[in-house]
Design an enzyme around this catalytic site. Structure first.
Site, PDB file in Angstrom:
ATOM      1  N   CYS A 113      -8.577  -0.628  -7.872  1.00 56.61           N
ATOM      2  CA  CYS A 113      -7.907  -1.856  -7.450  1.00 56.61           C
ATOM      3  C   CYS A 113      -8.273  -3.083  -8.278  1.00 56.61           C
ATOM      4  CB  CYS A 113      -8.181  -2.091  -5.976  1.00 56.61           C
ATOM      5  SG  CYS A 113      -7.833  -0.606  -5.023  1.00 56.61           S
ATOM      6  N   HIS A 145      -9.751 -11.209  -2.789  1.00 56.30           N
ATOM      7  CA  HIS A 145      -9.182  -9.858  -2.787  1.00 56.30           C
ATOM      8  C   HIS A 145      -8.662  -9.577  -1.366  1.00 56.30           C
ATOM      9  CE1 HIS A 145      -8.519  -5.874  -4.292  1.00 56.30           C
ATOM     10  NE2 HIS A 145      -9.360  -5.298  -3.460  1.00 56.30           N
ATOM     11  N   HIS A 170      -1.496  -4.446  -0.213  1.00 56.53           N
ATOM     12  CA  HIS A 170      -2.445  -4.239  -1.306  1.00 56.53           C
ATOM     13  C   HIS A 170      -1.762  -3.400  -2.376  1.00 56.53           C
ATOM     14  CE1 HIS A 170      -5.757  -3.625  -3.767  1.00 56.53           C
ATOM     15  NE2 HIS A 170      -6.572  -2.940  -2.986  1.00 56.53           N
TER      16      HIS A 170
END
Lengths: 85, 400, 354
Positions: free
Chosen positions: B161, B294, B329
């Site tokens: 990620c 994040h 996400h």
């Protein structure tokens, strides 16, 4: 009951790839996590799937697993009580 | 050190819009893009919410004018759309005029096709064209092909990620070291059964709208997206009299070295990444005007990241928010999506809201910015944290 | 700008190369289309608790990195940078097939977690407790060279002193089957001596891990100076020669200064022409060597080419089995490695004696 415990030990070893551990080496009351068998959070997730697949017990919160997977004894007791298959 | 690398163009496609303008409009109007999955047939459909781009693959093929025999994965198509917008936005008409490369981040790559045709590859001729599209680098090769970038540095990063944030980092390094005059940096990831089921096994997918930094957060919504930025050297900027959107001012990557997937409780890796980025930028924590966190809305991430932010910023915390509640996400693309949002924040002097937040976490008193806020911004810090303990921070600024 | 040195090397490949005291002394022949790495004793390097979730690629990467670290005599590094074109194939296959076979039910997380491309780099960091920069490049045949270039830039700018760089690839059964279908794998078994003249499509697929410690200070153990790395997403056949020439000019080296050129021939009749045209022209008077007949083809096997170049520069010997032609060289000072895969993703690596 003792049959179930033996079955669980074998499954834990196989499912979690504990190559250097044998069924005889896991005592019923040994801690599975931390200092005992040294399992971790990924193993807990693996065991949650095993509960679902083999015994028809569905956990929705991984935190529940921590208590149930304390030892083979605790696991076996829980399964006896809640199993649907 | 300290001198920024110019960003001269950007492009994006996400669940909240098909280009930069649409994304900005959704952000300032609090319009999230979280829905039930439609383009993938999955038994998980009713158990999860996703940030899906509603174009079918056929519609994407049409958008890109690809021939019927093309073997583009969805990742490649989304990437190509965003990359083309970025190039146009930078006013580049002759791609070969300067030494131009691409650094892209992806984690899914061509997995969407692989999972569709996995066994069929062995028996059916038609889908076999996708065999070569499986590997992660293929999507980047395709983007290069779409842009006419040839005989150049084209590479792909996959650090879960944080991939796209790391692509920005490498791109900035390539410009600073003079290896390239111009580089397209960013990332692309499409939704796939692989990631849907993967995150499902980790029991960190929310069955409703994700709620970053909320005490009662239930996990993340997966999303799909692609975004790219054009970075150019000072020489190109000067020679072409380029309009500069913002600068990549600092960057840092560190490893948590704690666990294969989970972040450490005290956020060591994220702390180090932010500290390194500040050092490269030659800035103090107090110079940062806004943190685009994040903030995936998993129990683990938000706690670990929150603690890391507190460690770096102390009590003097600037406004922070996670935009994951808008887009989901988007995995490897997330760092690029949020880079575009960070630049938009700088350009418009606005802080985007952290949607769906209600209850502060019990471990600390951090409260994200929950409403759109106007504020003069000069620097934005963006975090991207991933599996394998991979932690990255990029700092964007108005001034070089 | 600081100079960059390869201070240690490690290779796990289909030949017994993990022992740095040897140099292709004993060759394992095969008669196959897919060849596997010769395993070191992984248990000697990885504790059972850590190894239990590791597929072969992860084990190879972790062990190769330890061999390289040991030889460099350092405990930690300022960055860990890996390359892997295909990533963790074994776990990826496990998870995809489980999704399909079980219709998305009863899936377990381990193979998903381990399938992530940066698993190897992450595991190396975990094992070393190294919180430094940690990157993974995944761009087909230039994955390793991307990692090497990243390391080189950081060392030149003195942002790091020691960096662990490596390439790793593992074979997955299903992926192998699938690549057979599209003729990327040779149709008939070949041996070391027949692969290059097989006149058939495809290559012998393989696996392995090659790791290096690169530093901006020369150590006793130094193998080579890493002078330049360059990659190209595309390169038409007719432009390879001029591209190499301009690469050499940029680095102040003339073609005739090259003592050894390392080619990536894999016996694929459709693509070996990229190398053959060079061996017949620009490099006809230069010692040419090849290696894919010994270790097969995979996305980061070009790191084995760099391993060879490093080893040759340090030992000043060239095993006969890797020679294409025979040229007398008084002193081996400069080595050029050229690789491409299926006409794409070309790389040039220039090494000098240190």
């Amino acid at each position: 009951m003792s049959e179930l415990k033996e079955e669980l030990k074998a499954k834990i070893i196989e499912q979690l790839n504990l190559e250097d551990v044998s069924v005889a080496e896991i005592a019923d009351d040994d801690a599975l996590f931390g200092d005992g068998l040294g399992l971790d959070s990924i193993d807990a997730l693996e065991l949650i799937v095993m509960l679902d697949k083999d015994y028809g017990i569905r956990l929705s919160d991984p935190k529940e697993g921590r208590k149930i997977f304390e030892s083979v004894q605790v696991m076996a007791d829980y399964i006896e009580e809640h199993r649907t298959k | 050190m300290g001198k920024g690398v110019a960003i001269t163009g950007m492009g994006i496609i996400s669940a909240i819009g098909n280009n930069v303008t649409e994304n900005y409009d959704a952000l300032i109007n609090c319009r999230k893009g979280i829905s039930r999955v439609e383009n993938i047939e999955t038994v998980q459909r009713d158990e999860i919410m996703v940030g899906e781009i509603k174009f079918t693959n056929d519609e994407l093929i049409a958008k890109l004018n690809l021939p019927p025999e093309n073997n583009y994965s969805r990742t490649a198509m989304l990437g190509a759309i965003a990359a083309k917008e970025a190039i146009a936005n930078a006013g580049i008409t002759d791609i070969k005029k300067y030494k131009t490369g691409i650094v892209s981040g992806t984690s899914v790559g061509g997995m969407d096709m692989t999972e569709k045709y996995y066994y069929k590859y062995l028996t059916e001729k038609t889908p076999q064209k996708y065999i070569e599209s499986h590997h992660a680098g293929d999507s980047t090769q395709k983007i290069a092909e779409q842009l006419g970038i040839e005989e150049s540095l084209v590479t792909t990063i996959s650090t879960a990620c944080s991939s796209a944030a790391n692509a920005i980092m490498l791109g900035a390094r390539l410009i600073k070291s003079g290896k390239l005059d111009r580089v397209l940096v960013g990332g692309a990831d499409c939704l796939s059964k692989f990631t849907i089921n993967g995150f499902k096994t980790l029991m960190i997918l929310s069955d409703t709208y994700n709620t970053p930094f909320d005490e009662n957060r239930k996990g993340l919504n997966l999303g799909e997206a692609a975004a790219f930025l054009v970075l150019e050297s000072d020489e190109v900027v000067k020679a072409e009299n380029k309009r500069i959107l913002a600068y990549v001012k600092g960057y840092g990557n560190a490893n948590d070295a704690f666990h294969q997937t989970a972040s450490s409780d005290n956020g060591d890796g994220a702390t180090l990444a932010m500290e390194k980025a500040l050092k490269v930028a030659d800035l103090k924590a107090s110079d940062i005007d806004y943190i685009n966190a994040h903030g995936t809305a998993t129990g683990n991430n938000d706690l670990s990241e929150g603690r890391a932010i507190l460690r770096v910023f102390g009590e003097d915390l600037p406004e922070f928010s996670s935009t994951k509640a808008f887009t989901g996400h988007t995995l490897a693309a997330a760092g690029a999506i949020e880079a575009v949002y960070s630049v938009l924040a700088l350009q418009n002097n606005v802080i985007f809201p952290n949607l769906n937040f209600k209850t502060p976490m019990k471990e600390f008193s951090m409260i994200p910015q929950t409403e759109l806020k106007e504020k003069e911004l000069n620097t934005v810090l963006s975090n991207s944290l991933g599996f394998g303990g991979n932690c990255s921070t990029v700092i964007f600024s108005k001034e070089a | 700008m600081k100079k960059v040195y390869i201070n240690s090397i490690a290779s796990i490949s289909p030949q017994k190369t993990y022992d740095n005291s040897m140099f292709l002394d004993k060759i394992t022949d095969y008669n196959d289309t897919v060849i596997f790495a010769v395993d070191p004793d992984y248990k000697q390097y990885i504790p059972p608790a850590a190894a239990r979730r590791m597929a072969k690629g992860i084990k190879m990467g972790v062990v190769a990195s330890k061999i390289a670290m040991d030889e460099a005599g350092i405990e930690t590094v300022d960055a860990i940078i890996t390359g892997t074109g295909m990533g963790c194939m074994i776990d990826s296959e496990k998870f995809v097939s489980a999704i399909i076979d079980n219709n998305e039910q009863y899936l377990t997380p381990t193979s998903f977690i381990q399938s992530t491309h940066n698993t190897v780099a992450g595991q190396i960091a975990l094992g070393m407790e190294c919180k430094a920069y940690n990157f993974t490049y995944v761009h087909s045949a230039i994955s390793f060279e991307s990692a090497l270039l990243d390391a080189k830039m950081q060392l030149e700018n003195d942002e790091a002193e020691h960096i662990l760089v490596g390439g790793v690839e593992e074979l997955g059964d299903h992926t192998t089957k699938v690549h057979r279908v599209v003729n990327h794998i040779k149709p008939e078994p070949v041996t070391i001596s027949t692969v290059l003249n097989s006149k058939t499509e495809g290559a012998v697929f393989s696996e392995g891990a090659n790791f290096f410690v690169v530093s901006n200070e020369k150590q006793e153990s130094c193998y080579a100076e890493l002078v330049a790395v360059e990659t190209f997403n595309t390169l038409p056949k007719e432009k390879v020669s001029e591209t190499i020439e301009s690469f050499l000019i940029e680095n102040n080296v003339k073609v005739e200064d090259i003592d050894v050129v390392v080619f990536g021939n894999n016996g694929d009749v459709d693509f070996d022409t990229y190398y053959n045209q060079l061996s017949e022209s620009n490099f006809s008077n230069i010692q040419q060597i090849f290696y894919k007949h010994l270790v097969g083809e995979n996305n980061t096997v070009s790191a084995f080419g760099v391993w060879l170049g490093s080893k040759i520069l340090k030992t000043q010997t060239i095993p006969k089995i890797i020679k294409i032609n025979e040229i007398k060289i008084p002193e081996i000072k400069t080595v050029l490695c050229y690789n491409q895969y299926r006409g794409q993703n070309h790389s040039l690596v220039l090494l000098k004696k240190c």
